[in-house]
Design an enzyme around this catalytic site. Structure first.
Site, PDB file in Angstrom:
ATOM      1  N   ASP A   1      46.491  33.549 -10.622  1.00 16.06           N
ATOM      2  CA  ASP A   1      46.818  34.975 -10.478  1.00 16.06           C
ATOM      3  C   ASP A   1      45.494  35.726 -10.668  1.00 16.06           C
ATOM      4  OD1 ASP A   1      47.513  37.637 -11.014  1.00 16.06           O
ATOM      5  OD2 ASP A   1      49.131  37.204 -12.388  1.00 16.06           O
TER       6      ASP A   1
ATOM      7  N   ASP B   1      53.675  31.498 -17.481  1.00 14.92           N
ATOM      8  CA  ASP B   1      52.477  32.282 -17.172  1.00 14.92           C
ATOM      9  C   ASP B   1      51.749  32.573 -18.476  1.00 14.92           C
ATOM     10  OD1 ASP B   1      50.527  34.016 -16.279  1.00 14.92           O
ATOM     11  OD2 ASP B   1      51.909  35.496 -15.420  1.00 14.92           O
TER      12      ASP B   1
ATOM     13  N   GLY C   1      53.968  40.710  -9.446  1.00 14.32           N
ATOM     14  CA  GLY C   1      54.336  42.092  -9.748  1.00 14.32           C
ATOM     15  C   GLY C   1      53.526  42.634 -10.907  1.00 14.32           C
TER      16      GLY C   1
ATOM     17  N   LYS D   1      48.992  39.425  -5.419  1.00 14.78           N
ATOM     18  CA  LYS D   1      49.329  40.796  -5.822  1.00 14.78           C
ATOM     19  C   LYS D   1      48.465  41.715  -4.973  1.00 14.78           C
ATOM     20  CE  LYS D   1      50.466  39.843 -10.671  1.00 14.78           C
ATOM     21  NZ  LYS D   1      49.961  39.861 -12.059  1.00 14.78           N
TER      22      LYS D   1
ATOM     23  N   SER E   1      60.297  37.725 -14.549  1.00  8.03           N
ATOM     24  CA  SER E   1      59.248  37.388 -15.509  1.00  8.03           C
ATOM     25  C   SER E   1      59.708  37.863 -16.873  1.00  8.03           C
ATOM     26  CB  SER E   1      57.953  38.108 -15.083  1.00  8.03           C
ATOM     27  OG  SER E   1      56.960  37.967 -16.070  1.00  8.03           O
TER      28      SER E   1
ATOM     29  N   GLU F   1      51.054  29.217 -14.497  1.00  8.80           N
ATOM     30  CA  GLU F   1      50.252  30.295 -13.918  1.00  8.80           C
ATOM     31  C   GLU F   1      49.107  30.681 -14.854  1.00  8.80           C
ATOM     32  OE1 GLU F   1      52.840  33.526 -12.779  1.00  8.80           O
ATOM     33  OE2 GLU F   1      51.183  34.907 -12.394  1.00  8.80           O
TER      34      GLU F   1
ATOM     35  N   LYS G   1      60.521  32.912 -15.081  1.00  7.30           N
ATOM     36  CA  LYS G   1      59.127  32.709 -15.510  1.00  7.30           C
ATOM     37  C   LYS G   1      59.012  33.173 -16.948  1.00  7.30           C
ATOM     38  CE  LYS G   1      55.056  35.481 -14.473  1.00  7.30           C
ATOM     39  NZ  LYS G   1      54.246  36.075 -13.379  1.00  7.30           N
TER      40      LYS G   1
ATOM     41  N   LYS H   1      56.633  34.048 -20.129  1.00  3.89           N
ATOM     42  CA  LYS H   1      55.278  34.332 -20.581  1.00  3.89           C
ATOM     43  C   LYS H   1      55.013  33.442 -21.795  1.00  3.89           C
ATOM     44  CE  LYS H   1      53.918  37.749 -17.913  1.00  3.89           C
ATOM     45  NZ  LYS H   1      52.719  37.611 -17.047  1.00  3.89           N
TER      46      LYS H   1
END
Ligand code: OSB
Ligand code: MG
Length: 385
Positions: free
Chosen positions: A253, A203, A305, A277, A150, A228, A176, A178
């Site tokens: 998420d 995400d 995570g 998670k 990430s 996400e 991934k 952000k």
């Protein structure tokens, strides 16, 4: 069901009398700041819980952050809730299995990350009592788990591109990114242009609303594995509307705080993928239930995570060994975040982008107690009255 995780048949029923609960706050500096749509951090205040019973010690981690940005829980709220409510409940009558613990904590509303810390520590204890690895205890089948990385929001695009290259070179199977308004389409465009064939996802951590649908639809051009949590952190309804209008799969998420939310999201078709998670959903019992629900409906899941220390990371590796975890998890090497981790050996990622699932009894890693003591800022020990 052949592939269901083992929630209840953990070998012989045991009586576990918890004698003490230790709460420990440990500061770990990050090798570089981590920035998401909700904020930026330079270090991680790691919250560890350990349970003592019959000469054994089980370790868990509470993944709450210092500020209520990802969720309402914080290190402070979890400290209060564990010390004043959850630990006394655990220190009462003996526990028999995971279900007995979950049942005992269920009367307290919310505070999933705090509850999860106790469930993790308890499962580590149970693994030792049953002389099994954590993965074997829950019915995990994989010997290695696939991992991705990430990548936080960077000051410049070139800094991001350097990191994408670095983690691909290290073997990570999925990147991934952000994103947030102003750091989205052009960034994804560049990464996709340079790497046409990688598994790529984004995400947003709830940085958009349904009013942004036309903007978000432009992400459909980039062949993303998933988007996400684009919309509000507790939303399931608007995501269903957005999913109808997008080609790309949505993954939830923040919105999935337990098995009821997972079922609602799947029934409403709010997403096609779920990020599990353990902390966000309140521990192993809910995580296993969501895994089983998704497996029964052929919905892929992956392990999320929260910049965990090696202790939380070890639990994530065990969880991701379940057969339904078919997409790479946010389970990076210890060295992706920390100069030095609390466990030995540290978590490493092989050049094929996998992490080995330990087969030894318990956590599968030793605690580096010298480093743990050195970094500890607060320690409270609660015992039976
Ligand atoms: O949304 O998945 C998230 C980190 C902190 C809070 C929320 C998230 C994340 C990550 C990092 O994406 C995952 C990791 O590498 O631990
Ligand atoms: Mg996320």
């Amino acid at each position: 069901m052949m592939h269901a995780s083992k929630i209840s048949d953990q070998a012989t029923p045991t009586q576990i009398e918890v004698e003490g609960v230790e709460i420990r706050l440990v500061r770990l500096p990050l090798i570089e700041p981590f920035e998401t749509s909700f904020g930026k951090i330079d270090s991680r205040l790691i919250f560890l819980v350990s349970l003592n019973a019959g000469g054994l010690k089980g370790w868990g981690e509470v993944v709450a952050s210092e500020q209520p940005l990802y969720s309402y829980e914080t290190v402070g709220t979890a400290f209060h809730v564990i010390k004043d409510f959850l630990a006394p409940a655990v220190l009462g009558e003996p526990l028999t299995d995971l279900a007995s613990l979950a049942q005992r904590l269920s009367r307290f509303r919310g505070h999933n990350m705090a509850k999860a810390g106790l469930e993790l520590a308890f499962m580590n204890l149970l693994a030792q009592v049953n002389k099994k690895s954590l993965a074997a205890l829950i019915g995990g089948e994989r010997k290695r788990v696939a991992v991705g990385v990430s990548l936080g929001i960077q000051p410049t695009l070139s800094q991001l591109l350097r990191r994408v290259e670095r983690y691909l070179d290290l073997g990570y199977q999925r990147i991934k990114l952000k994103i947030k308004p102003g750091w989205d389409n052009h960034v994804v465009f560049e990464v996709r242009r340079l790497y046409p064939n990688i598994l790529l996802s984004v995400d947003a951590n709830s940085a958009y609303t349904l009013a942004d649908v036309d903007h978000l639809r432009r992400l459909d051009d980039f062949d993303l594995l998933m988007i996400e949590q684009p919309l509000q952190s507790d939303d399931i309804v608007d995501h269903a509307e957005l999913q109808k209008r997008l080609k790309t799969s949505l993954c939830l998420d923040e919105s999935i705080t337990g098995q009821r939310q997972a079922k609602a999201a799947l029934d409403l078709e709010s997403c096609r993928i779920i990020n599990i998670k353990i902390g966000r959903v309140g521990g192993y019992s809910e995580a296993l239930a969501i895994h089983d629900l998704c497996a029964a409906r052929s919905i892929p899941v992956w392990c999320g995570g929260m910049l965990e220390s090696g202790i939380g990371r070890a639990h994530n590796i065990a969880l991701a060994s379940l057969h339904g975890f078919t997409l790479p998890g946010d389970i990076s090497a210890s060295s992706r975040y920390f100069e030095r981790d609390l466990i030995s050996p540290e978590v490493t990622v092989a050049s094929d982008g996998t992490v080995t699932v330990p087969e030894t009894i318990g956590l599968g890693f030793e605690i580096d107690s010298f480093f743990l003591e050195r970094q500890t800022e607060t320690r409270v020990y609660l015992s039976r009255k």
